[in-house]
Design a protein around this motif. Sequence first.
Motif, PDB file in Angstrom:
ATOM      1  N   GLY A  80      -6.795   0.896   2.348  1.00 42.06           N
ATOM      2  CA  GLY A  80      -5.947   0.570   3.489  1.00 42.06           C
ATOM      3  C   GLY A  80      -5.654  -0.914   3.600  1.00 42.06           C
ATOM      4  N   LYS A  81      -5.223  -1.323   4.782  1.00 44.52           N
ATOM      5  CA  LYS A  81      -4.827  -2.714   5.013  1.00 44.52           C
ATOM      6  C   LYS A  81      -6.044  -3.560   5.346  1.00 44.52           C
ATOM      7  N   ASN A  82      -6.136  -4.740   4.730  1.00 42.68           N
ATOM      8  CA  ASN A  82      -7.274  -5.627   4.913  1.00 42.68           C
ATOM      9  C   ASN A  82      -6.824  -7.077   5.016  1.00 42.68           C
ATOM     10  N   ASP A  92      -2.861  -4.365   1.141  1.00 44.80           N
ATOM     11  CA  ASP A  92      -2.992  -3.004   1.661  1.00 44.80           C
ATOM     12  C   ASP A  92      -2.940  -1.939   0.571  1.00 44.80           C
ATOM     13  N   ASN A  93      -2.981  -2.343  -0.682  1.00 44.77           N
ATOM     14  CA  ASN A  93      -2.932  -1.334  -1.755  1.00 44.77           C
ATOM     15  C   ASN A  93      -3.808  -1.721  -2.938  1.00 44.77           C
TER      16      ASN A  93
END
Length: 291
Positions: A211-213, A231-232
């Motif tokens: 996910g998004k970080n 995010d990927n």
Amino acid sequence: MGLVKLKNNLLSISIDTLGAELQSIKTADKTEYLWQGNKEFWGRKSPVLFPIVGKLNEDKYTYQSKEFTMNQHGFARDNEFLITNQTNNTITLTLDSKKLSLDNYPFKFILNITYTLINNSVKVHYSVENIDSKPIYFSIGAHPGFNVPLANNESKEDYYIEFSPYKVRNFIPVTKDVLLDINQSKESIVEDIPLSTSLFKNGVLVYETPGKNTISLRSREQAKNISITYDNMPYLGIWSPYPKNSPFVCIEPWSGVADTKDFHGDISKKLGINKLEPSKLFDCSYAMTFN
């Protein structure tokens, strides 16, 4: 070919065509954020990890029952890239497998790495194209080192790494051979990690980050900081050499990881591996923001 540079009114960066590796990231006040390399600690600055991230078990893998060897982090970092596009704020560097030997990697590909300046951020975009007649298997990742401390009156211990969002994450320890000990994985809420030399006594810290970080490097003593957003790229490595008190830390978004300690063999079954069908594209990216 040597160094190429991009600059706006907030940032200037330089990239070496050898390995498409960042060599410098400076803000307008001349602060150098990127580790400048020192073989006493680590001679590289920001290598691109491809077509593997981390280490293979015994530096070997198999494909269709044939054995191949490959050193840690792959070969992209040691090959010359061509500049295939450049504007005032962006540059694309390309590695084409047609110019390489297939002795250690039996897959045909084109790897494009694009650096773009957007205000006080550097966006790094990876694109892999499968030009083979069969699926190809690969990992790709970043390995930028950042100067810590950024000010002369600070120490590494004044800094911490901040994770956002605040949530449970899986930590995967590594063995002394830098392979994943997946059976010892632990889930916990990760928010802030204080930096110290002893933090890395067991090697690189590996987290699952789906996910998004946003991963930030911050000081308790002053406002300058670095944020890495993606995010990927479902894994993250954090590393600094041990036991030397190394004046840098690496924050590394990855799409792929090292072998697990008990894995031997088929690259298509490797943990975290990416499979790309013929004529298809794989894309991932991260952005570094400097404040």
